[in-house]
Design an enzyme around this catalytic site. Structure first.
Site, PDB file in Angstrom:
ATOM      1  N   ASN A   1      -6.763  -4.532  -8.324  1.00 57.55           N
ATOM      2  CA  ASN A   1      -7.142  -2.051  -8.450  1.00 57.55           C
ATOM      3  C   ASN A   1      -7.482  -1.836  -9.705  1.00 57.55           C
ATOM      4  O   ASN A   1      -6.253  -2.462 -10.973  1.00 57.55           O
ATOM      5  CB  ASN A   1      -6.373  -2.580  -7.124  1.00 57.55           C
ATOM      6  CG  ASN A   1      -5.831  -2.436  -5.770  1.00 57.55           C
ATOM      7  OD1 ASN A   1      -6.698  -2.483  -5.102  1.00 57.55           O
ATOM      8  ND2 ASN A   1      -4.378  -3.142  -6.182  1.00 57.55           N
TER       9      ASN A   1
ATOM     10  N   CYS B   1      -4.892   6.135  -3.820  1.00 55.46           N
ATOM     11  CA  CYS B   1      -5.012   4.855  -4.152  1.00 55.46           C
ATOM     12  C   CYS B   1      -3.188   4.966  -4.521  1.00 55.46           C
ATOM     13  O   CYS B   1      -2.966   5.436  -5.432  1.00 55.46           O
ATOM     14  CB  CYS B   1      -5.278   3.861  -4.640  1.00 55.46           C
ATOM     15  SG  CYS B   1      -4.108   2.193  -4.427  1.00 55.46           S
TER      16      CYS B   1
ATOM     17  N   ARG C   1      -9.112  -3.252  -4.677  1.00 58.38           N
ATOM     18  CA  ARG C   1      -9.502  -4.221  -3.760  1.00 58.38           C
ATOM     19  C   ARG C   1      -9.336  -4.514  -2.285  1.00 58.38           C
ATOM     20  O   ARG C   1      -8.123  -4.109  -2.258  1.00 58.38           O
ATOM     21  CB  ARG C   1      -8.808  -5.456  -5.027  1.00 58.38           C
ATOM     22  CG  ARG C   1      -8.288  -6.926  -4.394  1.00 58.38           C
ATOM     23  CD  ARG C   1      -7.174  -7.288  -5.086  1.00 58.38           C
ATOM     24  NE  ARG C   1      -5.785  -7.052  -4.648  1.00 58.38           N
ATOM     25  CZ  ARG C   1      -5.178  -7.949  -4.154  1.00 58.38           C
ATOM     26  NH1 ARG C   1      -5.057  -9.329  -5.343  1.00 58.38           N
ATOM     27  NH2 ARG C   1      -3.967  -7.371  -3.886  1.00 58.38           N
TER      28      ARG C   1
ATOM     29  N   CYS D   1       0.490  -0.890   0.259  1.00 64.62           N
ATOM     30  CA  CYS D   1      -0.554   0.404   0.043  1.00 64.62           C
ATOM     31  C   CYS D   1       0.735   0.964  -0.160  1.00 64.62           C
ATOM     32  O   CYS D   1       0.938   1.771   1.031  1.00 64.62           O
ATOM     33  CB  CYS D   1      -0.650   0.070   1.426  1.00 64.62           C
ATOM     34  SG  CYS D   1      -1.950   1.498   1.325  1.00 64.62           S
ATOM     35  N   GLY D   2       0.927   1.893  -1.081  1.00 63.30           N
ATOM     36  CA  GLY D   2       1.336   3.457  -1.277  1.00 63.30           C
ATOM     37  C   GLY D   2       1.525   4.312  -0.206  1.00 63.30           C
ATOM     38  O   GLY D   2       2.145   4.547   0.566  1.00 63.30           O
ATOM     39  N   ASN D   3       0.179   4.435  -0.234  1.00 61.58           N
ATOM     40  CA  ASN D   3      -0.325   6.208   0.637  1.00 61.58           C
ATOM     41  C   ASN D   3      -0.080   5.216   2.007  1.00 61.58           C
ATOM     42  O   ASN D   3       0.249   5.994   3.315  1.00 61.58           O
ATOM     43  CB  ASN D   3      -1.299   6.199   0.681  1.00 61.58           C
ATOM     44  CG  ASN D   3      -1.725   6.696  -1.056  1.00 61.58           C
ATOM     45  OD1 ASN D   3      -0.444   7.328  -0.634  1.00 61.58           O
ATOM     46  ND2 ASN D   3      -2.909   7.041  -1.597  1.00 61.58           N
TER      47      ASN D   3
HETATM   48  N1  LIG Z   1      -4.604   1.700  -0.565  1.00 64.28           N
HETATM   49  C1  LIG Z   1      -3.136   1.212  -1.379  1.00 64.28           C
HETATM   50  C2  LIG Z   1      -3.297  -0.133  -1.779  1.00 64.28           C
HETATM   51  C3  LIG Z   1      -3.970  -1.192  -0.417  1.00 64.28           C
HETATM   52  C4  LIG Z   1      -3.986  -2.202  -1.307  1.00 64.28           C
HETATM   53  C5  LIG Z   1      -4.877  -2.963  -2.158  1.00 64.28           C
HETATM   54  N2  LIG Z   1      -6.360  -2.320  -1.788  1.00 64.28           N
HETATM   55  C6  LIG Z   1      -4.878  -4.316  -2.411  1.00 64.28           C
HETATM   56  O1  LIG Z   1      -5.272  -5.521  -2.050  1.00 64.28           O
HETATM   57  O2  LIG Z   1      -4.191  -4.564  -3.770  1.00 64.28           O
HETATM   58  C7  LIG Z   1      -1.914   1.830  -2.004  1.00 64.28           C
HETATM   59  O3  LIG Z   1      -2.088   3.059  -1.531  1.00 64.28           O
HETATM   60  O4  LIG Z   1      -1.331   1.412  -2.320  1.00 64.28           O
END
Ligand SMILES: N[C@@H](CCC[C@H](N)C(=O)O)C(=O)O
Length: 260
Positions: free
Chosen positions: A171, A199, A190, A74-76
């Site tokens: 995603n 995201c 996702r 998760c980047g953020n």
């Molecule tokens: N919010 C996130 C991505 C988090 C992971 C994603 N929901 C997954 O399960 O692939 C971001 O900021 O990158």
């Protein structure tokens, strides 16, 4: 048992943060994590992140989506965790940490903007309708007309659960070009199973995809997300993207204690 939590957000992508250096958190309890992320019955968040000890780096990032399941990068969340580590005095202005997708370097500027190095990208699938890549998490990227009125939840869910991505899902990012160096995007996440306000791995994927598609020649790209603005920069050579950085705000919202 009482547990102290911190709430952070990065361009509206929000997370429950827990300092788990003493290994107090019951990590296998999916229902508990989902409950803590619940916006009505819990604290509320798109995900929950544990900050843990790591023998070789400043800390380890352990990430769960709001459905309670552990997931990919998760980047953020990573940027928020760096701000959290600074608040806990685990780091000063620079960090090296380990996450599911490997080693990350990050820095915090005087104005609180957190810059996070993302994984290199050397595989991009290009089709006439969409682009797909992994930027730490899997991302489908698609240009659409009328992004403002687009039904992200419905269309995102139908692609995420459709034949393209199988059980693992992806995603889904919908994109509109604003100018030569600026794009707007909206993301279906996702594990949240809804549109989120931002995201980070998605913004990274969109910036690289727009470069690959020739929509921009820039290697520093401004991304308008629903919760604010992010910047993604990279070096490109022989189809490989290296020195990929995701930059933006990562802010403390509130802290509290919960009985679990
Ligand atoms: N919010 C996130 C991505 C988090 C992971 C994603 N929901 C997954 O399960 O692939 C971001 O900021 O990158």
């Amino acid at each position: 048992m009482q547990i102290e939590f911190y709430k952070y957000q990065g361009t509206g992508n929000d997370f429950v943060m827990i300092d788990n250096r003493q290994a107090i958190f019951p990590k296998e309890n999916i229902q508990l994590i989902a409950h803590l992320c619940d916006r009505r019955f819990g604290i509320g968040g798109d995900g929950l992140i544990l900050l843990e000890n790591d023998p070789e780096t400043d800390f380890k990032m352990v990430y769960y989506n709001s459905d309670g399941n552990p997931s990919s990068m998760c980047g953020n969340g990573g940027r928020c965790l760096v701000a959290f580590a600074k608040k806990l005095n685990v780091i000063d202005d620079n960090a090296t940490f380990i996450a599911t997708d490997g080693l990350h370097h990050a820095s915090v500027a005087d104005n609180g903007i957190v810059s996070l190095q993302m994984i290199n990208v050397d595989e991009v699938k290009i089709t006439p309708d969409y682009v797909f890549m992994n930027t730490g998490s899997p991302h489908h990227i698609q240009l659409v007309e009328d992004l403002e009125n687009y039904n992200v939840k419905e269309n995102g869910a139908s692609i995420r659960y459709g034949e393209l991505y199988g059980k693992q899902g992806s995603n889904i990012n919908f994109v509109k070009k604003i100018d030569e160096t600026t794009f707007s995007l909206r993301t279906y996440e996702r594990g949240v199973e809804d549109e989120t306000l931002a995201c980070g791995t998605g913004a990274t994927a969109v910036a690289i995809a727009m470069n690959v598609l020739g929509e921009t020649k820039a290697n520093s790209i401004d991304l308008n997300v629903e919760g604010g603005k992010l910047v993604v920069s990279f070096d490109k050579k022989d189809g490989q993207f290296t020195n990929v950085f995701l930059k933006g705000p990562a802010e403390f919202v509130f802290k509290g204690t919960i009985e679990i």
